[in-house]
Design an enzyme around this catalytic site. Structure first.
Site, PDB file in Angstrom:
ATOM      1  N   GLU A 128       0.849  -1.200   0.000  1.00 65.25           N
ATOM      2  CA  GLU A 128       0.000   0.000   0.000  1.00 65.25           C
ATOM      3  C   GLU A 128       0.879   1.241   0.000  1.00 65.25           C
ATOM      4  O   GLU A 128       1.735   1.400   0.868  1.00 65.25           O
ATOM      5  CB  GLU A 128      -0.914   0.006   1.232  1.00 65.25           C
ATOM      6  CG  GLU A 128      -1.817   1.213   1.353  1.00 65.25           C
ATOM      7  CD  GLU A 128      -2.708   1.395   0.145  1.00 65.25           C
ATOM      8  OE1 GLU A 128      -2.449   2.344  -0.621  1.00 65.25           O
ATOM      9  OE2 GLU A 128      -3.645   0.589  -0.040  1.00 65.25           O
ATOM     10  N   ASP A 141      -8.989   1.093  -7.700  1.00 70.19           N
ATOM     11  CA  ASP A 141      -9.510   2.237  -8.436  1.00 70.19           C
ATOM     12  C   ASP A 141      -9.971   1.745  -9.815  1.00 70.19           C
ATOM     13  O   ASP A 141      -9.178   1.180 -10.567  1.00 70.19           O
ATOM     14  CB  ASP A 141      -8.424   3.299  -8.580  1.00 70.19           C
ATOM     15  CG  ASP A 141      -8.967   4.643  -9.052  1.00 70.19           C
ATOM     16  OD1 ASP A 141      -9.915   4.651  -9.870  1.00 70.19           O
ATOM     17  OD2 ASP A 141      -8.448   5.675  -8.607  1.00 70.19           O
ATOM     18  N   LYS A 155     -13.083   5.991 -16.917  1.00 69.30           N
ATOM     19  CA  LYS A 155     -13.024   6.620 -18.239  1.00 69.30           C
ATOM     20  C   LYS A 155     -12.156   5.798 -19.195  1.00 69.30           C
ATOM     21  O   LYS A 155     -11.099   5.303 -18.815  1.00 69.30           O
ATOM     22  CB  LYS A 155     -12.485   8.044 -18.119  1.00 69.30           C
ATOM     23  CG  LYS A 155     -13.404   8.971 -17.326  1.00 69.30           C
ATOM     24  CD  LYS A 155     -12.831  10.377 -17.234  1.00 69.30           C
ATOM     25  CE  LYS A 155     -13.766  11.279 -16.435  1.00 69.30           C
ATOM     26  NZ  LYS A 155     -13.245  12.665 -16.303  1.00 69.30           N
ATOM     27  N   ASP A 160     -16.942  -2.969  -6.789  1.00 68.28           N
ATOM     28  CA  ASP A 160     -18.341  -2.534  -6.759  1.00 68.28           C
ATOM     29  C   ASP A 160     -18.668  -1.754  -8.031  1.00 68.28           C
ATOM     30  O   ASP A 160     -19.708  -1.105  -8.107  1.00 68.28           O
ATOM     31  CB  ASP A 160     -18.594  -1.655  -5.524  1.00 68.28           C
ATOM     32  CG  ASP A 160     -17.770  -0.378  -5.556  1.00 68.28           C
ATOM     33  OD1 ASP A 160     -16.586  -0.453  -5.944  1.00 68.28           O
ATOM     34  OD2 ASP A 160     -18.302   0.692  -5.209  1.00 68.28           O
ATOM     35  N   THR A 192     -14.601  -4.654   4.626  1.00 71.70           N
ATOM     36  CA  THR A 192     -13.736  -3.486   4.598  1.00 71.70           C
ATOM     37  C   THR A 192     -14.546  -2.197   4.682  1.00 71.70           C
ATOM     38  O   THR A 192     -15.747  -2.166   4.406  1.00 71.70           O
ATOM     39  CB  THR A 192     -12.889  -3.437   3.313  1.00 71.70           C
ATOM     40  OG1 THR A 192     -13.747  -3.121   2.204  1.00 71.70           O
ATOM     41  CG2 THR A 192     -12.200  -4.777   3.055  1.00 71.70           C
ATOM     42  N   TYR A 223     -14.307   0.356   2.710  1.00 73.53           N
ATOM     43  CA  TYR A 223     -14.784   0.748   1.392  1.00 73.53           C
ATOM     44  C   TYR A 223     -16.009  -0.059   1.000  1.00 73.53           C
ATOM     45  O   TYR A 223     -16.939   0.467   0.379  1.00 73.53           O
ATOM     46  CB  TYR A 223     -13.690   0.590   0.336  1.00 73.53           C
ATOM     47  CG  TYR A 223     -14.118   1.173  -0.986  1.00 73.53           C
ATOM     48  CD1 TYR A 223     -13.906   2.520  -1.268  1.00 73.53           C
ATOM     49  CD2 TYR A 223     -14.784   0.401  -1.926  1.00 73.53           C
ATOM     50  CE1 TYR A 223     -14.341   3.082  -2.459  1.00 73.53           C
ATOM     51  CE2 TYR A 223     -15.221   0.949  -3.121  1.00 73.53           C
ATOM     52  CZ  TYR A 223     -14.988   2.287  -3.386  1.00 73.53           C
ATOM     53  OH  TYR A 223     -15.443   2.834  -4.568  1.00 73.53           O
TER      54      TYR A 223
END
Length: 240
Positions: free
Chosen positions: A81, A145, A149, A181, A219, A221
């Protein structure tokens, strides 16, 4: 020292100001559990005897890898990370030292934990070259991430170059687990892995990818995604 030829990284390296307790953990305890570019990656990097090694790529706030390493003391976990705040939060989870805690003279793991977690606080692509062929039993890529686009598609972590390295370091029968997700990232991941003959999607029915795996650790997120109406999917791919 890292090479000047290191790959370009897209994303944040630090967020809000890190307060005193977490700063102390980064300064004083991170070196105790850190991997650097001179560390040969094998079972001997852990302080406890372990049978297998797993890697989590982009562990975020650290809840998943903290839970997995606690629940599986016989397995060594490497967490990669670059986000400094996330690294600091993982250190609080494994030491129990929170923001209002007094900092002891000697910082230790919580008594419930064994020494089976190591941290790489740089781009994981730099670490790949230090990992021998077929060393890892599982690789986790959770809520990366999505770069939704089209012009940013090359920034997505799931791509042919990274999959080539993942296939190399993952043992036969090992699992690559991707959670997302985002519909675009789900479709992208399934297409990329279908085209890669080193992997096979393990799902037999829709419940296999709609429901969390039996060993899942929730988590921050994931909870955010659910609150905002997005449904995570859990995709396991076996290394052939």
């Amino acid at each position: 020292m890292l090479s000047n030829n290191k790959p370009k990284f897209y994303g944040r390296r630090q967020g809000r100001k890190i307060r005193k307790a977490k700063s102390s953990l980064l300064e004083r305890f991170l070196p105790e559990v850190a991997i650097d570019t001179n560390t040969p990656i094998n079972k001997n990097i852990f302080g406890s005897p372990i049978e297998d090694i797993c890697l989590e790529i982009g562990f975020g706030n650290g809840e998943h890898i903290a839970g997995q390493s606690l629940n599986n003391p016989q397995t060594g976990f490497i967490g990669a990370e670059v986000f400094k705040n996330g690294v600091a939060n993982l250190l609080t989870l494994i030491t129990g030292i929170k923001e209002n805690s007094d900092i002891p003279d000697e910082i230790k793991l919580l008594p419930s934990r064994c020494d089976n977690l190591r941290i790489w606080s740089e781009d994981v692509r730099i670490l790949f070259s230090q990992i021998p062929d077929g060393l890892l039993s599982k690789i986790f890529l959770l809520f990366p991430d999505p770069w939704p686009k089209k012009r940013h598609a090359s920034r997505r972590f799931i791509n042919p170059d990274n999959l080539k390295e993942i296939a190399r370091i993952l043992k036969k029968g090992g699992i690559l687990r991707v959670a997302t997700d985002h519909k675009i990232y789900k479709g992208w991941t399934l297409r990329c892995l279908k085209e890669d003959k080193n992997f096979q999607w393990t799902a037999k029915t829709s419940s296999d990818w709609r429901n969390p795996p039996t060993d899942w650790i929730e988590t921050k997120y994931q909870r955010k995604a659910i609150r905002e109406g997005r449904k995570p999917v859990f995709l396991d791919f076996e290394r052939l």
